[in-house]
Design an enzyme around this catalytic site. Structure first.
Site, PDB file in Angstrom:
ATOM      1  N   HIS A  84       0.798  -1.155   0.008  1.00  0.00           N
ATOM      2  CA  HIS A  84      -0.177   0.080  -0.122  1.00  0.00           C
ATOM      3  C   HIS A  84       0.720   1.177  -0.008  1.00  0.00           C
ATOM      4  CE1 HIS A  84       1.059   0.131   4.511  1.00  0.00           C
ATOM      5  NE2 HIS A  84       0.515   1.425   4.083  1.00  0.00           N
TER       6      HIS A  84
HETATM    7  C1  UD1 Z   1      -2.262   5.236   5.902  1.00  0.00           C
HETATM    8  C2  UD1 Z   1      -1.014   5.863   6.687  1.00  0.00           C
HETATM    9  C3  UD1 Z   1       0.011   4.501   6.611  1.00  0.00           C
HETATM   10  C4  UD1 Z   1      -0.466   3.454   7.109  1.00  0.00           C
HETATM   11  C5  UD1 Z   1      -1.728   2.940   6.693  1.00  0.00           C
HETATM   12  C6  UD1 Z   1      -2.219   1.473   6.936  1.00  0.00           C
HETATM   13  C7  UD1 Z   1      -0.925   8.244   6.393  1.00  0.00           C
HETATM   14  C8  UD1 Z   1       0.046   9.182   5.447  1.00  0.00           C
HETATM   15  N1  UD1 Z   1      -0.596   6.798   5.897  1.00  0.00           N
HETATM   16  O1  UD1 Z   1      -2.045   5.046   4.553  1.00  0.00           O
HETATM   17  O2  UD1 Z   1       1.184   5.526   7.337  1.00  0.00           O
HETATM   18  O3  UD1 Z   1       0.654   2.540   6.959  1.00  0.00           O
HETATM   19  O4  UD1 Z   1      -2.722   3.976   6.666  1.00  0.00           O
HETATM   20  O5  UD1 Z   1      -3.236   1.241   6.175  1.00  0.00           O
HETATM   21  O6  UD1 Z   1      -1.625   8.604   7.242  1.00  0.00           O
HETATM   22  N2  UD1 Z   1      -9.517   3.893   2.272  1.00  0.00           N
HETATM   23  C9  UD1 Z   1     -10.668   3.332   1.938  1.00  0.00           C
HETATM   24  N3  UD1 Z   1     -11.104   2.953   2.999  1.00  0.00           N
HETATM   25  C10 UD1 Z   1     -10.415   2.955   4.298  1.00  0.00           C
HETATM   26  C11 UD1 Z   1      -9.425   3.500   4.326  1.00  0.00           C
HETATM   27  C12 UD1 Z   1      -8.813   4.199   3.344  1.00  0.00           C
HETATM   28  O7  UD1 Z   1     -11.038   3.049   0.957  1.00  0.00           O
HETATM   29  O8  UD1 Z   1     -11.153   2.425   5.295  1.00  0.00           O
HETATM   30  C13 UD1 Z   1      -8.872   4.623   0.914  1.00  0.00           C
HETATM   31  C14 UD1 Z   1      -8.979   6.166   1.115  1.00  0.00           C
HETATM   32  O9  UD1 Z   1     -10.087   6.645   0.708  1.00  0.00           O
HETATM   33  C15 UD1 Z   1      -7.741   6.581   0.224  1.00  0.00           C
HETATM   34  C16 UD1 Z   1      -6.837   5.508   0.317  1.00  0.00           C
HETATM   35  O10 UD1 Z   1      -7.664   4.451   0.769  1.00  0.00           O
HETATM   36  O11 UD1 Z   1      -8.037   6.890  -0.793  1.00  0.00           O
HETATM   37  C17 UD1 Z   1      -5.768   5.511   1.320  1.00  0.00           C
HETATM   38  O12 UD1 Z   1      -5.990   5.954   2.634  1.00  0.00           O
HETATM   39  P1  UD1 Z   1      -5.095   6.997   3.559  1.00  0.00           P
HETATM   40  O13 UD1 Z   1      -5.626   7.187   4.819  1.00  0.00           O
HETATM   41  O14 UD1 Z   1      -4.907   8.253   2.708  1.00  0.00           O
HETATM   42  O15 UD1 Z   1      -3.530   6.109   3.533  1.00  0.00           O
HETATM   43  P2  UD1 Z   1      -3.305   4.856   3.554  1.00  0.00           P
HETATM   44  O16 UD1 Z   1      -2.790   4.427   2.305  1.00  0.00           O
HETATM   45  O17 UD1 Z   1      -4.345   3.828   4.080  1.00  0.00           O
END
Ligand code: UD1
Length: 355
Positions: free
Chosen positions: A203
């Site tokens: 990820h």
């Molecule tokens: C985040 C953290 C990362 C951690 C990871 C664990 C930051 C900068 N990054 O990354 O350090 O290792 O979480 O997973 O804070 N999304 C969904 N459903 C969810 C959660 C996320 O669809 O329940 C989607 C979001 O809408 C977004 C993408 O996944 O488009 C990424 O989510 P985001 O919270 O930005 O960062 P992660 O890549 O999960």
């Protein structure tokens, strides 16, 4: 009153044992979930498995650019702090919400305890690295998981009397739930009995937000699927990017939705090896004695390489295949015994905070 904060999947695992200590000791703890992770399988199922209480406040921030996500949490958390006037806030890890809450608190002169301080990848392009460095600079009590973190903090001129080597809360959760993980039925549920399989998680923005990089990793997975079964519980970010870049995964890959905590660790415990770009999974595999091949150029958790089972190999396909063949040919590794990764970390943190 104190405020404790969670935001994302790894936060839930790190904070669960601390929240439990606060509850057992009847500390007036206001529990906040920023909502950075919000899907059932990224959040709710973890609350169930880890028996986390329902948050006292849910911010519902969901996704957005880094600036949007970070800013929204700062504004909302400041309001909450002004209303509740906590004596302390507790944050964990390195996600955007961690830094946001710390920033709001420091300007209101509220002391900050940071769990998992001092880890450094020395890669300023990782958003998490920026979050770590800045959060540590404004925290008052810095709880570290491994010795390298103490050195990193001292090199950044953090006074030694703020640094506490307490161990690893993520391992507290693992130890506490060991039996439930052993008893979990995921191996049967996903038809993996009697099979050699590896677990894959991806990820990191550097691996999945660039089409070329993601395509190369998918080709790698296709190649590995000829050696052993590839089980790939896919992170929402990665799913979104595969679809955006129109990259298709072969049917030979066992593509799953994100797994619950127990299911994931059951499969990891029964796998031949793990391929990952996660931080926390490097630690969990080290504790469990499962070979971990980390698809990054660096790790902020060097102890997992020195004393554990972790190999940091980058993303070059040839190197990774060589490493996989090494791992498949080697004897089963032993659980690493790392100082203070003993299930007592949350207890130590509690003693420091409240004695
Ligand atoms: C985040 C953290 C990362 C951690 C990871 C664990 C930051 C900068 N990054 O990354 O350090 O290792 O979480 O997973 O804070 N999304 C969904 N459903 C969810 C959660 C996320 O669809 O329940 C989607 C979001 O809408 C977004 C993408 O996944 O488009 C990424 O989510 P985001 O919270 O930005 O960062 P992660 O890549 O999960």
């Amino acid at each position: 009153m104190i405020i404790s904060v969670v935001a994302t999947r790894p936060n839930f695992i790190k904070m669960a044992p601390v929240i439990e200590q606060l509850k057992i000791n009847k500390i007036n703890n206001f529990f906040v979930h920023t909502g950075q992770h919000y899907d059932d399988n990224m959040s709710d199922y973890f609350f169930e498995d880890l028996m986390l209480p329902t948050p006292d406040h849910f911010m519902n921030i969901k996704s957005g650019s880094h600036a949007e996500q970070t800013a929204e949490v700062i504004v909302k958390f400041e309001k909450l702090c002004l209303k509740l006037k906590p004596k302390l806030i507790i944050v964990a890890g390195d996600v955007n919400s961690t830094l946001s809450c710390a920033l709001a608190a420091v300007k209101l002169n509220i002391p900050i305890a940071h769990i998992e301080s001092g880890l450094r990848s020395f890669d300023p392009k990782m958003p998490e690295e920026v979050n770590r460095i800045l959060t540590d600079q404004i925290s008052d009590l810095l709880f570290v998981t491994e010795k390298s973190a103490i050195k990193n903090l001292e090199n950044e001129n953090v006074p030694s009397d703020k640094i506490y080597f307490v161990g690893n809360c993520m391992i507290d959760s693992l130890i506490k739930n060991k039996l439930k993980i052993i008893e979990n039925l995921a191996v049967k549920k996903y038809n993996l009995e009697q099979k050699d399989f590896c677990m894959v998680t991806l990820h990191r923005p550097s691996n999945v937000d660039n089409r070329n990089n993601l395509l190369k990793l998918v080709e790698l997975l296709h190649q590995i699927s000829k050696i052993c079964e590839v089980v790939f519980p896919i992170h929402p970010r990665t799913k979104k990017m595969l679809s955006r870049f129109q990259i298709n995964l072969s049917k030979d890959i066992k593509l799953l939705d994100p797994l619950s905590y127990f299911e994931f660790l059951k499969l990891v415990s029964n796998s031949k090896f793990v391929l990952t770009d996660s931080g926390g999974i490097q630690e969990e595999t080290t504790y469990l004695g499962i070979q971990c091949i980390t698809l990054r150029k660096n790790t902020e958790r060097p102890i997992t390489v020195q004393e554990g089972t972790n190999k940091v190999v980058g993303t070059d396909k040839e190197n990774i295949i060589i490493e996989i063949n090494n791992v498949l040919g080697s004897k089963i590794s032993k659980e690493a015994k790392i100082k203070y990764w003993d299930g007592e970390t949350s207890n130590r943190i509690f003693q420091i905070l409240f004695d």
